[in-house]
Design an enzyme around this catalytic site. Structure first.
Site, PDB file in Angstrom:
ATOM      1  N   ASP A   1       0.857  -1.189   0.000  1.00  0.00           N
ATOM      2  CA  ASP A   1       0.000   0.000   0.000  1.00  0.00           C
ATOM      3  C   ASP A   1       0.896   1.244   0.000  1.00  0.00           C
ATOM      4  OD1 ASP A   1      -2.363   1.491   0.267  1.00  0.00           O
ATOM      5  OD2 ASP A   1      -2.325   1.378   2.466  1.00  0.00           O
TER       6      ASP A   1
ATOM      7  N   ASN B   1     -10.245   0.640   0.622  1.00  0.00           N
ATOM      8  CA  ASN B   1      -9.196   0.488   1.648  1.00  0.00           C
ATOM      9  C   ASN B   1      -9.657   0.920   3.031  1.00  0.00           C
ATOM     10  OD1 ASN B   1      -7.556  -0.072  -0.522  1.00  0.00           O
ATOM     11  ND2 ASN B   1      -6.118   1.596  -0.165  1.00  0.00           N
TER      12      ASN B   1
HETATM   13  P1  13P Z   1      -8.147   4.857   6.335  1.00  0.00           P
HETATM   14  O1  13P Z   1      -7.048   4.840   7.327  1.00  0.00           O
HETATM   15  O2  13P Z   1      -8.894   6.133   6.298  1.00  0.00           O
HETATM   16  O3  13P Z   1      -9.049   3.677   6.478  1.00  0.00           O
HETATM   17  O4  13P Z   1      -7.457   4.719   4.896  1.00  0.00           O
HETATM   18  C1  13P Z   1      -6.909   3.495   4.516  1.00  0.00           C
HETATM   19  C2  13P Z   1      -6.189   3.578   3.240  1.00  0.00           C
HETATM   20  O5  13P Z   1      -6.586   4.246   2.312  1.00  0.00           O
HETATM   21  C3  13P Z   1      -4.962   2.791   3.105  1.00  0.00           C
HETATM   22  O6  13P Z   1      -4.273   3.107   1.944  1.00  0.00           O
END
Ligand code: 13P
Length: 282
Positions: free
Chosen positions: A81, A228
């Protein structure tokens, strides 16, 4: 089994649902997310940010997720990520991650294209799909911070971007932020629909903790195929630990307080799998 995100997201796009992508911080997160996927028959993406990787490293997280994937018939993806450099993307690729994000969204347009293309050129021959980002997701994702400038992805730029650097999925700026929202967020769904009209690959929604479920469903009906969640899993885990320790202040065995913490994550993730429509899609 461990699979790439390519087929999962293409199926989601074809059938009009999304796959939940959940940030995992330790073995307990991995176990809890897998338990939620098992209970709902959902395909699932587990992912780690560069900040998380500083804590333990690619090999530790992949080993945990691989162990989970080997225990199930469900498709499980290990995704990088917000990969923030070519080098980290390549390390994740070599370690065995099955999906890679390169986030060049803070760079000028041409530099984002050049970086993303370098990563797609390196990953595609080995069959590993690449998520790119164009536009801004606000807030702070671990130690990666974005400013308050115009967050929205420009649809024409998105079309050119995808044509020139060939990502397999695209994270878009539609008004969401990482972290805890101060008020109720409002996703700009018109921007999303305009992007969808000119971009035909799966779109990704970041910063979804705290976004009302109805807005998330609306986004999915307009082309979001991967959603996500990170912050809310951390909150759920910590809530479980705190509640246990308040009730049993003398406990010192991590197994005792991690079990209810995992239950909190599992409950949360099951509910989000229902929201994104991945239940029974594995
Ligand atoms: P949040 O922390 O707002 O759930 O976002 C998660 C995200 O986009 C990880 O890339």
């Amino acid at each position: 089994m461990l699979v790439t995100s390519k087929e999962l997201l293409e199926d989601a796009q074809k059938r009009g649902y999304a796959v939940g992508a959940f940030n995992v911080e330790n073995m307990e997160f991995v176990m809890a997310v897998l338990a939620a996927a098992e209970e709902t028959g959902s395909p699932v993406i587990m992912q780690t940010t560069p900040g998380t990787l500083k804590y333990a490293g690619l090999d530790y997280y992949l080993a945990n997720v691989r162990a989970a994937a080997e225990r199930t018939k469900l498709p499980v993806v290990m995704h990088l990520d917000h990969g923030n450099s070519f080098e980290l993307a390549m390390q994740a690729y070599r370690t065995g991650y099955t999906s890679i994000m390169i986030d060049g969204s803070k760079l000028p347009f041409e530099e984002n294209i050049a970086l993303t293309k370098r990563v797609t050129d390196a990953c595609h021959p080995g069959g590993i799909p690449v998520e790119a980002e164009l536009g801004k997701v606000g807030g702070k994702e671990d130690d990666l911070e974005n400013g308050d400038d115009n967050p929205y992805t420009d649809p024409d730029e998105a079309k050119e971007f995808v044509a020139r650097c060939d990502p397999d999925s695209l994270a878009v700026g539609v008004g969401t932020s990482h972290g805890v929202y101060k008020g109720v967020p409002k996703v700009n769904v018109e921007v999303l629909s305009s992007i969808r009209k000119v971009v035909d690959i799966p779109l990704v929604l970041h910063g979804t903790s705290g976004v009302p479920d109805e807005q998330v469903k609306d986004c999915i009906s307009r082309g979001i195929c991967k959603v996500n969640y990170a912050t809310d899993l951390r909150i759920a885990f910590t809530r479980g630990v705190k509640a246990h320790m308040e009730a049993h202040p003398d406990d010192f065995d991590p197994k005792k307080y991690c079990a209810p913490a995992m239950e909190e994550i599992k409950k949360y993730v099951i509910q989000k799998m229902e929201v994104v429509g991945s239940v029974g899609k594995a």
